[in-house]
Design a protein around this motif. Structure first.
Motif, PDB file in Angstrom:
ATOM      1  N   UNK A 106       0.812  -1.222   0.000  1.00  0.00           N
ATOM      2  CA  UNK A 106       0.000   0.000   0.000  1.00  0.00           C
ATOM      3  C   UNK A 106       0.847   1.273   0.000  1.00  0.00           C
ATOM      4  N   UNK A 107       2.134   1.126   0.178  1.00  0.00           N
ATOM      5  CA  UNK A 107       3.011   2.297   0.243  1.00  0.00           C
ATOM      6  C   UNK A 107       3.215   2.888  -1.151  1.00  0.00           C
ATOM      7  N   UNK A 108       3.562   4.161  -1.176  1.00  0.00           N
ATOM      8  CA  UNK A 108       3.849   4.846  -2.434  1.00  0.00           C
ATOM      9  C   UNK A 108       5.077   4.210  -3.086  1.00  0.00           C
ATOM     10  N   UNK A 109       5.123   4.177  -4.405  1.00  0.00           N
ATOM     11  CA  UNK A 109       6.258   3.542  -5.104  1.00  0.00           C
ATOM     12  C   UNK A 109       7.625   4.060  -4.661  1.00  0.00           C
ATOM     13  N   UNK A 110       7.747   5.360  -4.447  1.00  0.00           N
ATOM     14  CA  UNK A 110       9.028   5.913  -4.002  1.00  0.00           C
ATOM     15  C   UNK A 110       9.405   5.383  -2.622  1.00  0.00           C
ATOM     16  N   UNK A 111       8.411   5.241  -1.753  1.00  0.00           N
ATOM     17  CA  UNK A 111       8.668   4.712  -0.413  1.00  0.00           C
ATOM     18  C   UNK A 111       9.058   3.238  -0.477  1.00  0.00           C
ATOM     19  N   UNK A 112       8.385   2.486  -1.323  1.00  0.00           N
ATOM     20  CA  UNK A 112       8.733   1.069  -1.492  1.00  0.00           C
ATOM     21  C   UNK A 112      10.163   0.945  -2.002  1.00  0.00           C
ATOM     22  N   UNK A 113      10.530   1.775  -2.964  1.00  0.00           N
ATOM     23  CA  UNK A 113      11.891   1.735  -3.508  1.00  0.00           C
ATOM     24  C   UNK A 113      12.917   2.055  -2.426  1.00  0.00           C
ATOM     25  N   UNK A 114      12.619   3.040  -1.595  1.00  0.00           N
ATOM     26  CA  UNK A 114      13.541   3.401  -0.496  1.00  0.00           C
ATOM     27  C   UNK A 114      13.649   2.257   0.502  1.00  0.00           C
ATOM     28  N   UNK A 115      12.526   1.656   0.881  1.00  0.00           N
ATOM     29  CA  UNK A 115      12.539   0.523   1.810  1.00  0.00           C
ATOM     30  C   UNK A 115      13.398  -0.598   1.243  1.00  0.00           C
ATOM     31  N   UNK A 116      13.183  -0.940  -0.008  1.00  0.00           N
ATOM     32  CA  UNK A 116      13.933  -2.035  -0.637  1.00  0.00           C
ATOM     33  C   UNK A 116      15.435  -1.728  -0.698  1.00  0.00           C
ATOM     34  N   UNK A 117      15.782  -0.500  -1.014  1.00  0.00           N
ATOM     35  CA  UNK A 117      17.196  -0.129  -1.094  1.00  0.00           C
ATOM     36  C   UNK A 117      17.867  -0.258   0.275  1.00  0.00           C
ATOM     37  N   UNK A 118      17.206   0.228   1.305  1.00  0.00           N
ATOM     38  CA  UNK A 118      17.771   0.149   2.656  1.00  0.00           C
ATOM     39  C   UNK A 118      17.834  -1.305   3.112  1.00  0.00           C
ATOM     40  N   UNK A 119      16.796  -2.066   2.831  1.00  0.00           N
ATOM     41  CA  UNK A 119      16.799  -3.480   3.195  1.00  0.00           C
ATOM     42  C   UNK A 119      17.942  -4.227   2.514  1.00  0.00           C
ATOM     43  N   UNK A 120      18.195  -3.917   1.262  1.00  0.00           N
ATOM     44  CA  UNK A 120      19.290  -4.571   0.542  1.00  0.00           C
ATOM     45  C   UNK A 120      20.637  -4.290   1.207  1.00  0.00           C
ATOM     46  N   UNK A 121      20.820  -3.066   1.696  1.00  0.00           N
ATOM     47  CA  UNK A 121      22.050  -2.738   2.413  1.00  0.00           C
ATOM     48  C   UNK A 121      22.157  -3.540   3.706  1.00  0.00           C
ATOM     49  N   UNK A 122      21.031  -3.696   4.396  1.00  0.00           N
ATOM     50  CA  UNK A 122      21.003  -4.460   5.647  1.00  0.00           C
ATOM     51  C   UNK A 122      21.337  -5.933   5.382  1.00  0.00           C
ATOM     52  N   UNK A 123      20.754  -6.484   4.353  1.00  0.00           N
ATOM     53  CA  UNK A 123      21.049  -7.872   3.977  1.00  0.00           C
ATOM     54  C   UNK A 123      22.530  -8.013   3.627  1.00  0.00           C
ATOM     55  N   UNK A 124      23.065  -7.041   2.927  1.00  0.00           N
ATOM     56  CA  UNK A 124      24.482  -7.076   2.553  1.00  0.00           C
ATOM     57  C   UNK A 124      25.381  -7.064   3.790  1.00  0.00           C
ATOM     58  N   UNK A 125      25.012  -6.263   4.804  1.00  0.00           N
ATOM     59  CA  UNK A 125      25.776  -6.268   6.060  1.00  0.00           C
ATOM     60  C   UNK A 125      25.841  -7.669   6.653  1.00  0.00           C
ATOM     61  N   UNK A 126      24.683  -8.302   6.731  1.00  0.00           N
ATOM     62  CA  UNK A 126      24.601  -9.647   7.299  1.00  0.00           C
ATOM     63  C   UNK A 126      25.383 -10.641   6.436  1.00  0.00           C
ATOM     64  N   UNK A 127      25.222 -10.545   5.145  1.00  0.00           N
ATOM     65  CA  UNK A 127      25.895 -11.477   4.234  1.00  0.00           C
ATOM     66  C   UNK A 127      27.410 -11.349   4.355  1.00  0.00           C
TER      67      UNK A 127
END
Length: 184
Positions: A106-127
């Motif tokens: 339900x989030x705006x596309x720009x917000x979804x893109x920001x969430x995904x970008x930040x999440x990818x960085x978090x996953x990369x930290x763990x990886x």
């Protein structure tokens, strides 16, 4: 962030988790906060903006916390400290996890893109932390990290153990699951 704004985000998270974003109105959020629904517009452009800020905030909180953990001097237990950090968040903020899984659409596309970008960085930290700890290829490490997140983030659906017991259980299970990459 001011206290009222934080309060509105927390109230909305609980209401969205309980009823779903689509079924909650700004009037209900306002009533739960002791204000009129339209008063929310003094703090947010609307319900969608509130949701976006909530979801981006979750992602940024996790990334910042993960960076702090990784930046600590003792690298030998970085994976365990990342697990402990995420477990604490998951146990204490069940509503946010539910909202993220169910209502991101339900989030705006720009917000979804920001969430995904930040999440990818978090996953990369763990990886990276996992790969620093064990000799494992990137694909296997990514799969292990995502599976571990699935386990930890299942807390809204888990039985209700006392907090301390739940933290202990999830930490042990997540550690075993993530470090299973060594054994397989």
């Amino acid at each position: 962030m001011n206290a009222r704004r934080r309060q509105l985000l927390d109230i909305a998270a609980d209401l969205f988790a309980e009823h779903g974003y689509a079924k909650v109105t700004v009037d209900e959020i306002g009533a739960a906060a002791g204000i009129s629904g339209p008063a929310i517009y003094h703090h947010f452009d609307g319900k969608e903006a509130l949701l976006g800020e909530m979801l981006i905030g979750i992602s940024e909180y996790l990334l910042e916390g993960g960076r702090r953990v990784v930046g600590e001097r003792d690298e030998s237990d970085t994976v365990e400290r990342l697990i402990a950090f995420h477990v604490e968040f998951a146990v204490d903020r069940r509503s946010l996890i539910t909202v993220h899984f169910r209502d991101l659409l339900y989030a705006r596309p720009d917000d979804v893109a920001r969430v995904r970008a930040v999440q990818n960085e978090y996953v990369e930290l763990w990886t990276d932390a996992l790969r620093d700890r064990v000799d494992v290829d990137t694909d296997r490490a990514l799969a292990a990290v995502h599976a571990t997140f699935g386990l930890i983030n299942s807390t809204p659906h888990s039985g209700r153990l006392p907090r301390t017991d739940m933290v202990t259980l999830l930490t042990a299970m997540a550690s075993d699951a993530l470090l299973a990459t060594i054994r397989s």
